[in-house]
Each structure stands twice: as C-alpha cells, then as structure tokens.
Design an enzyme around this catalytic site. Structure first.
Site, mmCIF file in Angstrom:
data_model
loop_
_atom_site.group_PDB
_atom_site.id
_atom_site.type_symbol
_atom_site.label_atom_id
_atom_site.label_comp_id
_atom_site.label_asym_id
_atom_site.label_seq_id
_atom_site.Cartn_x
_atom_site.Cartn_y
_atom_site.Cartn_z
ATOM 1 N N HIS A 63 -8.333 -27.754 26.284
ATOM 2 C CA HIS A 63 -7.798 -27.595 25.022
ATOM 3 C C HIS A 63 -8.510 -28.651 24.197
ATOM 4 C CE1 HIS A 63 -4.024 -26.042 27.109
ATOM 5 N NE2 HIS A 63 -4.657 -24.877 26.814
ATOM 6 N N GLU A 88 -8.984 -20.787 25.610
ATOM 7 C CA GLU A 88 -8.055 -19.708 25.134
ATOM 8 C C GLU A 88 -7.731 -20.285 23.687
ATOM 9 O OE1 GLU A 88 -5.012 -21.505 25.176
ATOM 10 O OE2 GLU A 88 -4.973 -22.444 27.055
#
Length: 337
Positions: free
Chosen positions: A252, A290
């Site tokens: 992230h 993601e």
C-alpha cells in the site's frame, strides 16, 4: 534530474564515493581516493572489459564497482563481457560473474547484478529464516521472520541525483506526519483513513503487532515523504482473490509531501520499494497491489514500472485493480540506475 552522461561519482550506502574517469575506450575507478581498477573498454553489440594489467586478479569488490558504474551509467546495457586471466572466486560464487565456454571470458548480467543484496540492504536477509508452516486465522502460511527496525534499504538514484531510502516507521517519531498526510484531502480520497492522532496511534499500533505487515517511511535525501505498508499476501485479505504464493508481498502506498509527487519521483521510489522486497527474501516471486480501480494515475505509474493489471475485483469497501509484478519480469527489465 541528473544527466547520466555527466555522471562522474556514485556515492555508496556504506559511505565511500566511487569516482570514475571514463572515455570512449578507458575507465579508471577510484574509491576513497585509492585506485581501484583500470580498464580498456571495447564497445560493440556488447561492452567488453579488459584489464590494462592482463595478469592482474581484481578483487571482487573492484569488479562489482565497475559493473555498478557501467550499469548505472548505461541503464539500457544488459550485459558486460569481462576478459580476465583469473576471475575472483567470490565473484563467481555470488553470481556477479558467470563463466562462459570461452577461456578467460566471463559475463555480468544486469538481471543478476541487481539481485545481489549488498550494499543496498541495511540489515541481514530475512530469506535465511527457516521455513515452518503454521495456520493462523484459518490461513496456512510460513512463520515470518521478526520484523526489522531502522533503515532497511538505501541506494543513490543516479537519474534523480538523490538518495532513496526506506526505514521502518517509529510511532513516536512519525505519528504527527502520518496524521497530517492521512488528513490531506488528496490522500483521504483514496485511503479513507482520516482521523485523530489517537485513532492513528491505534491504527499503527495494530499494524506493528501484526507479523504479516511492515510499515515503512520512504525518504529522499533522508527527508520523509511517503508511507508504505508491505504485507505478506498469503495472510492478507487479498489472498482469496488470486493464487497467492507463500512469499508473495503486497504493498500500500501513500505520498504525503506534495513536492515529492510526479512521475519521475514515483519511478524512483516504486522501483526502490519493489527492489527492497525482492531482495529482502529471495523466495519472493511476486509483488502485488490492489489500488482502487478508478485510480487511473497510480495504475498508469505502476504499469510504467512493469506491473500488469491481472483483473478487477470487489473488496467490501472498494472496487480494486489487482496489479502484479513478477520477480523475473522486474529484474529482466530492471531500469535501476
């Protein structure tokens, strides 16, 4: 950004500075003012390197330094051909040099060079940690090595002309800047983690206690500018959405400082982050992410660094794009300089 054609020095993470005097057919390297290597360069389809003293047995660190200089100076160069009467054993054992079928001829491959962990890693490899499979929260995965503390990666980015480094987050040192970053409108739009100092202290505390997550601060020239979370994908919520490997890592990413935004900065820190994760454990075969499926800018940046979008899928809180970068693809197309 620096012009690689004007490159004359390369600082090393361990402190000394590599100096070079290069012409079209000569290269002289010095380290801390001491002569290191004198080479004759033969340019063609591949670059051939000849010692000016042919019977010399160069130290492995001298061979490494010459390879580093030439690969950093010429990011498109994929292979160096060394002509040596005797190659240093350490260079052959490590994979820095490869023997060929021709006597006295050895290769250095860019794809192998950038997989050598030193001097980029500041701490020992966790890849030496023995494997034992366990089940936690219903997921079977390897026991993870204890988390590192402090700086974990450092490299001088010759294109940017700046140090790029990664260190582990320290709550007492970094809480205020993490809070400021998360509460910026731009970051909150994608992370949706705005909140108070105490909420963020609790957030970071949970991650610190979680063996599958590692919180990192990215720095340019030792100035903190970004926050990263690296996680083991097998134990993460992403695992059900693809065939997660035992040592796949996920990321992230958050750039907090506005003056460190832009595609050239992303190219530097994203390649450094992925490089660190592949070096940290040689068993890691993929790095995944993601981002929100509508975050077209980040997806484009990642594709520029050789990630590909495998598919889109639905988390409970967002529509996500599954971005994947394999180890082989990263090092084969490695643009580190």
């Amino acid at each position: 950004m620096s012009n690689l054609n004007d490159l004359s020095i390369l600082p090393l993470p361990t402190g000394p500075v590599l100096n070079a005097d290069e012409s079209d057919n000569r290269l002289t390297l010095t380290l801390e003012g001491q002569p290191l290597l004198h080479l004759r360069l033969e340019r063609g389809e591949t670059l051939h390197l000849h010692l000016l003293a042919p019977q010399q047995v160069p130290a492995a660190r001298a061979v490494w330094a010459a390879c580093y200089w030439l690969f950093a100076r010429q990011p498109e160069c994929q292979q160096l051909t060394w002509h040596l009467a005797h190659a240093p054993d350490d260079a052959l054992r490590s994979g820095l040099l490869l023997a060929t079928g021709v006597a006295g001829q050895f290769l250095c491959e860019r794809t192998l060079f950038w997989q050598l962990p030193q001097p980029w890693l500041s701490q020992p490899l966790s890849g030496s940690y023995p494997q034992q499979m366990v089940i936690s929260t219903g997921k079977r995965h390897p026991v993870r090595a204890p988390k590192p503390r402090g700086e974990v990666y450092r490299r001088f980015d010759a294109r940017l002309g700046a140090w790029v480094s990664l260190r582990t987050l320290e709550v007492e040192v970094d809480l205020a800047r993490f809070n400021r970053w998360q509460n910026s409108t731009r970051v909150a739009n994608f992370w949706q983690e705005s909140g108070s100092l105490e909420q963020h202290r609790e957030y970071l505390g949970k991650l610190d206690a979680d063996p599958h997550s590692l919180t990192l601060i990215g720095c340019f020239d030792d100035e903190p500018f970004a926050y990263f979370e690296a996680y083991w994908a097998k134990e993460d919520r992403i695992a059900p959405f693809y065939d997660a490997g035992d040592y796949d890592r996920g990321i992230h990413m958050l750039v907090g400082e506005e003056h460190h935004r832009g595609p050239h900065k992303v190219a530097s820190w994203l390649s450094a982050l992925v490089h660190y994760l592949f070096l940290d454990d040689p068993r890691t075969q993929r790095v995944v992410a993601e981002p929100r499926a509508d975050n077209a800018r980040m997806i484009s940046y990642m594709q520029n660094q050789c990630f590909h979008c495998e598919k889109e899928f639905d988390f409970p809180h967002k529509r996500a794009a599954l971005m994947i970068l394999g180890r082989e693809r990263f090092f084969e197309r490695c643009g580190l300089a």
